[in-house]
Design an enzyme around this catalytic site. Sequence first.
Site, PDB file in Angstrom:
ATOM      1  N   PHE A 120       1.268  15.186   2.959  1.00 34.22           N
ATOM      2  CA  PHE A 120       1.794  13.939   3.169  1.00 34.22           C
ATOM      3  C   PHE A 120       3.209  13.893   2.688  1.00 34.22           C
ATOM      4  O   PHE A 120       3.940  14.678   1.693  1.00 34.22           O
ATOM      5  CB  PHE A 120       1.046  12.842   2.351  1.00 34.22           C
ATOM      6  CG  PHE A 120       0.265  11.802   2.927  1.00 34.22           C
ATOM      7  CD1 PHE A 120      -0.514  12.159   3.995  1.00 34.22           C
ATOM      8  CD2 PHE A 120       0.581  10.620   2.402  1.00 34.22           C
ATOM      9  CE1 PHE A 120      -0.984  11.154   4.546  1.00 34.22           C
ATOM     10  CE2 PHE A 120      -0.183   9.618   2.886  1.00 34.22           C
ATOM     11  CZ  PHE A 120      -1.073   9.727   4.177  1.00 34.22           C
ATOM     12  N   GLN A 233       8.428  -1.143  -0.371  1.00 32.34           N
ATOM     13  CA  GLN A 233       8.276  -0.086   0.720  1.00 32.34           C
ATOM     14  C   GLN A 233       8.250  -0.326   1.884  1.00 32.34           C
ATOM     15  O   GLN A 233       7.072  -1.301   2.419  1.00 32.34           O
ATOM     16  CB  GLN A 233       7.160   0.836  -0.074  1.00 32.34           C
ATOM     17  CG  GLN A 233       6.888   1.863   0.873  1.00 32.34           C
ATOM     18  CD  GLN A 233       5.840   2.924   0.346  1.00 32.34           C
ATOM     19  OE1 GLN A 233       4.939   2.830   0.296  1.00 32.34           O
ATOM     20  NE2 GLN A 233       6.633   4.040  -0.248  1.00 32.34           N
ATOM     21  N   HIS A 235       7.057   1.142   5.243  1.00 30.15           N
ATOM     22  CA  HIS A 235       6.366   2.393   5.814  1.00 30.15           C
ATOM     23  C   HIS A 235       7.147   2.728   7.258  1.00 30.15           C
ATOM     24  O   HIS A 235       7.639   1.830   7.973  1.00 30.15           O
ATOM     25  CB  HIS A 235       5.022   2.099   6.082  1.00 30.15           C
ATOM     26  CG  HIS A 235       4.262   3.294   6.225  1.00 30.15           C
ATOM     27  ND1 HIS A 235       4.338   4.177   7.465  1.00 30.15           N
ATOM     28  CD2 HIS A 235       3.228   4.224   5.383  1.00 30.15           C
ATOM     29  CE1 HIS A 235       3.666   5.226   7.373  1.00 30.15           C
ATOM     30  NE2 HIS A 235       2.786   5.252   6.361  1.00 30.15           N
ATOM     31  N   LEU A 249      -0.505  -0.717  10.507  1.00 30.33           N
ATOM     32  CA  LEU A 249       0.159   0.701   9.948  1.00 30.33           C
ATOM     33  C   LEU A 249      -0.600   2.024  11.140  1.00 30.33           C
ATOM     34  O   LEU A 249      -1.664   1.916  11.475  1.00 30.33           O
ATOM     35  CB  LEU A 249      -0.656   0.901   8.763  1.00 30.33           C
ATOM     36  CG  LEU A 249      -0.091   2.031   8.208  1.00 30.33           C
ATOM     37  CD1 LEU A 249       1.446   2.083   7.644  1.00 30.33           C
ATOM     38  CD2 LEU A 249      -0.594   2.834   7.011  1.00 30.33           C
ATOM     39  N   GLU A 252       0.457   7.761   7.771  1.00 29.79           N
ATOM     40  CA  GLU A 252       1.338   8.912   7.464  1.00 29.79           C
ATOM     41  C   GLU A 252       0.576  10.205   7.796  1.00 29.79           C
ATOM     42  O   GLU A 252       1.007  11.295   7.912  1.00 29.79           O
ATOM     43  CB  GLU A 252       1.847   8.985   6.032  1.00 29.79           C
ATOM     44  CG  GLU A 252       2.783   9.887   5.555  1.00 29.79           C
ATOM     45  CD  GLU A 252       3.600   9.662   4.416  1.00 29.79           C
ATOM     46  OE1 GLU A 252       3.760   8.431   4.200  1.00 29.79           O
ATOM     47  OE2 GLU A 252       4.037  10.429   3.543  1.00 29.79           O
ATOM     48  N   ARG A 283       9.007   8.279   2.112  1.00 27.44           N
ATOM     49  CA  ARG A 283       8.935   7.310   3.167  1.00 27.44           C
ATOM     50  C   ARG A 283      10.191   6.356   3.098  1.00 27.44           C
ATOM     51  O   ARG A 283      10.625   6.058   4.441  1.00 27.44           O
ATOM     52  CB  ARG A 283       8.034   6.020   2.751  1.00 27.44           C
ATOM     53  CG  ARG A 283       6.728   6.796   2.880  1.00 27.44           C
ATOM     54  CD  ARG A 283       5.440   5.811   2.421  1.00 27.44           C
ATOM     55  NE  ARG A 283       4.136   6.440   2.979  1.00 27.44           N
ATOM     56  CZ  ARG A 283       2.962   5.834   2.418  1.00 27.44           C
ATOM     57  NH1 ARG A 283       2.996   4.878   1.671  1.00 27.44           N
ATOM     58  NH2 ARG A 283       1.871   6.599   2.925  1.00 27.44           N
ATOM     59  N   HIS A 348       5.018  -2.362   3.499  1.00 25.96           N
ATOM     60  CA  HIS A 348       3.946  -1.742   3.373  1.00 25.96           C
ATOM     61  C   HIS A 348       3.354  -1.949   2.116  1.00 25.96           C
ATOM     62  O   HIS A 348       2.078  -1.942   1.672  1.00 25.96           O
ATOM     63  CB  HIS A 348       3.981  -0.263   3.626  1.00 25.96           C
ATOM     64  CG  HIS A 348       2.767   0.330   3.504  1.00 25.96           C
ATOM     65  ND1 HIS A 348       1.701   0.236   4.119  1.00 25.96           N
ATOM     66  CD2 HIS A 348       2.554   1.781   2.968  1.00 25.96           C
ATOM     67  CE1 HIS A 348       0.835   1.319   4.106  1.00 25.96           C
ATOM     68  NE2 HIS A 348       1.229   1.933   3.235  1.00 25.96           N
ATOM     69  N   ARG A 383       7.115   4.901  -3.661  1.00 28.66           N
ATOM     70  CA  ARG A 383       5.578   5.338  -4.082  1.00 28.66           C
ATOM     71  C   ARG A 383       5.768   6.511  -2.726  1.00 28.66           C
ATOM     72  O   ARG A 383       5.757   6.225  -1.787  1.00 28.66           O
ATOM     73  CB  ARG A 383       4.902   4.283  -3.876  1.00 28.66           C
ATOM     74  CG  ARG A 383       3.291   4.661  -3.662  1.00 28.66           C
ATOM     75  CD  ARG A 383       2.439   3.682  -3.609  1.00 28.66           C
ATOM     76  NE  ARG A 383       2.092   2.956  -2.098  1.00 28.66           N
ATOM     77  CZ  ARG A 383       1.406   3.816  -1.288  1.00 28.66           C
ATOM     78  NH1 ARG A 383       0.496   4.462  -1.584  1.00 28.66           N
ATOM     79  NH2 ARG A 383       1.201   3.122   0.029  1.00 28.66           N
TER      80      ARG A 383
END
Length: 570
Positions: A120, A233, A235, A249, A252, A283, A348, A383
């Site tokens: 990730f 954040q 995404h 979404l 990821e 991200r 996100h 994050r």
Amino acid sequence: MDYKKMDCDVLVIGAGGAGMRAALAASEMGAKVIMVSKSLLGKAHTVMAEGGIAAALGNVDPDDNWQVHFADIIEEGVYLSNWRMAEILAKEAPDRVYELESYGALFDRTPDGRILQRAFGGHSKRRLCHVGDKTGLEMLRTLEDQILHRDVTALDEIYITKLVKKDNAVVGAIGIEMHTGEFILFRAKATILATGGCGRVYKVTSNSWESTGDGIGLAYNAGAILQDMEMIQFHPTGMVYPPGVRGLLVTEGVRGEGGILYNSKGERFMLRYSPEKKELDARDVVARANYNEIIEGRGTPHGGVYLDISYKGAAFIKQKLPGMYQQFLDFAGVDITKEKMEVAPTVHYQMGGVRVDPDTTATNVPGLFAAGEVACGLHGANRLGGNSLADILVFGKRSGEAAAKYASDKKIAEIEDSEVQEEINRVLSYLKPGGVNPYLLVDELTETMSNKVGIVRNGPDLESALQKILELKEEYKKVSVPGGRKYNHGLFTALELGNMLIAAEAIVRSAIMRTESRGAHTRKDYPKKDRNWLKNIILWKEGDTMKMDTVPVPEMPEELKKLVKPEVYQ
Ligand code: FAD
């Protein structure tokens, strides 16, 4: 007006992963627990989590361990994280994952039967424990199963409108039962906020309808300190069409399983932005790259970039990413086993939130605890994917334990009837015809946030967003909706809007104050990272004013410093 009364040791507001794990922990400590949520049990935002839970089990990369995970959090959070929270998370996440497994979670497996872990963004090892691309669903299903077999009173469709205080401590909350319109006074020795994030203050977001920042508003109005609110954040990959699903979404996990990003010229542009980590950089880096490609004219017909995993073949995709396969087929008519996806950044996650003690999740207000996305400190300026599901398990448990301990020597407080009546009157004051329509204000607020407080910010736009928010706050005083108390969506929108305005104001004020670019916060007018900004921005309520200040990021002990690369300043 009549209202119900319910007493407990620990009141948990929210039934996502953090709320459920907190409720379990408090109940295991012998506390009488009530857990309430504004949606149905098992349907909280957590259910949407896809890619996995980050925990350094070392099943796939044997050289992974808590120290490496810790360093990833600090470095990718661009040194704004609370080191103690990062240490706790990195050390305790593996136990929480194995515990979830012991509760019955069916993780994907390695060939020799251990929990499989995928790559990730920003994680230097393959670390994400997952259940296909439906990890959140499995987490909630498993936790709910435990809740239903324990002595926890779980009440759904209760909307909490206010935290009640006595002698400066939170001693419960007032809520409205959405389907009957009845009010309830919850008297609690300790209260845990687990209300999730505030992504819905933006127009384009991956967040569920619940994420309206209620916990931010409830905590702020009760005197709690907020922190890092500028850190929103984006995404890198949300759907761009059809319009009805814009922002939804694209996990990821697609890039984790080998998905590659291309611009309209067919160029694999991440090689330019991040030659080493490419699509699997953090991200903020990938989101900014996607954004740049789009605004510099190399985007797709619908205003995104391409994401391609089709080269992996249908069998692999349907096994590893069944949800994504179905999502694109159903909503966009795109078969991702054969065609490229079109994706663009989407709001996100809130890295900021209610400031808590790292060990206990206690806020600065006695009797009030906060865990999960509503709390802050762990993720700093960015994050890492998978760290939120780890966060809600690790700090959910700690929150439940600390709240139960706090409650153990407290008594149920007497709460004046007049205080409850005052809150009931406030809520009911929104029920009259002829006022300002709250949906229109929500539209104006979310448009403003998406257009002026986006992925790349600048002073004049932020100032104009703040001006707009202050105007909307004035308009909010005139909001009202027709209809009665039962299942009146307009009424709940009016109530949520008050919290959304608090969250938005905190985001914008903090974004104006941070005159540098760090992690998720990018300022066109201050493009560089600045060592003087190794600080957290805090906000609190004084009368009708939002006050703010900065505090230095807590300095980590020498033995932990050795684990991370020294801060590199540009
Ligand atoms: P939530 O799950 O948001 O729960 C909040 C609860 O509070 C709900 O029950 C809600 O009803 C209740 N509530 C809110 N306001 C009130 C009120 N006023 N009164 C009563 N109840 C209230 N993270 C990862 O680590 N890995 C992933 O793979 C991942 N994938 C994601 C995919 C998507 C599409 C999204 C949107 C997020 C993803 N995340 C992921 C992030 C992660 O899912 C969330 O950060 C996390 O689930 C938040 O959990 P929570 O328990 O804090 O809050």
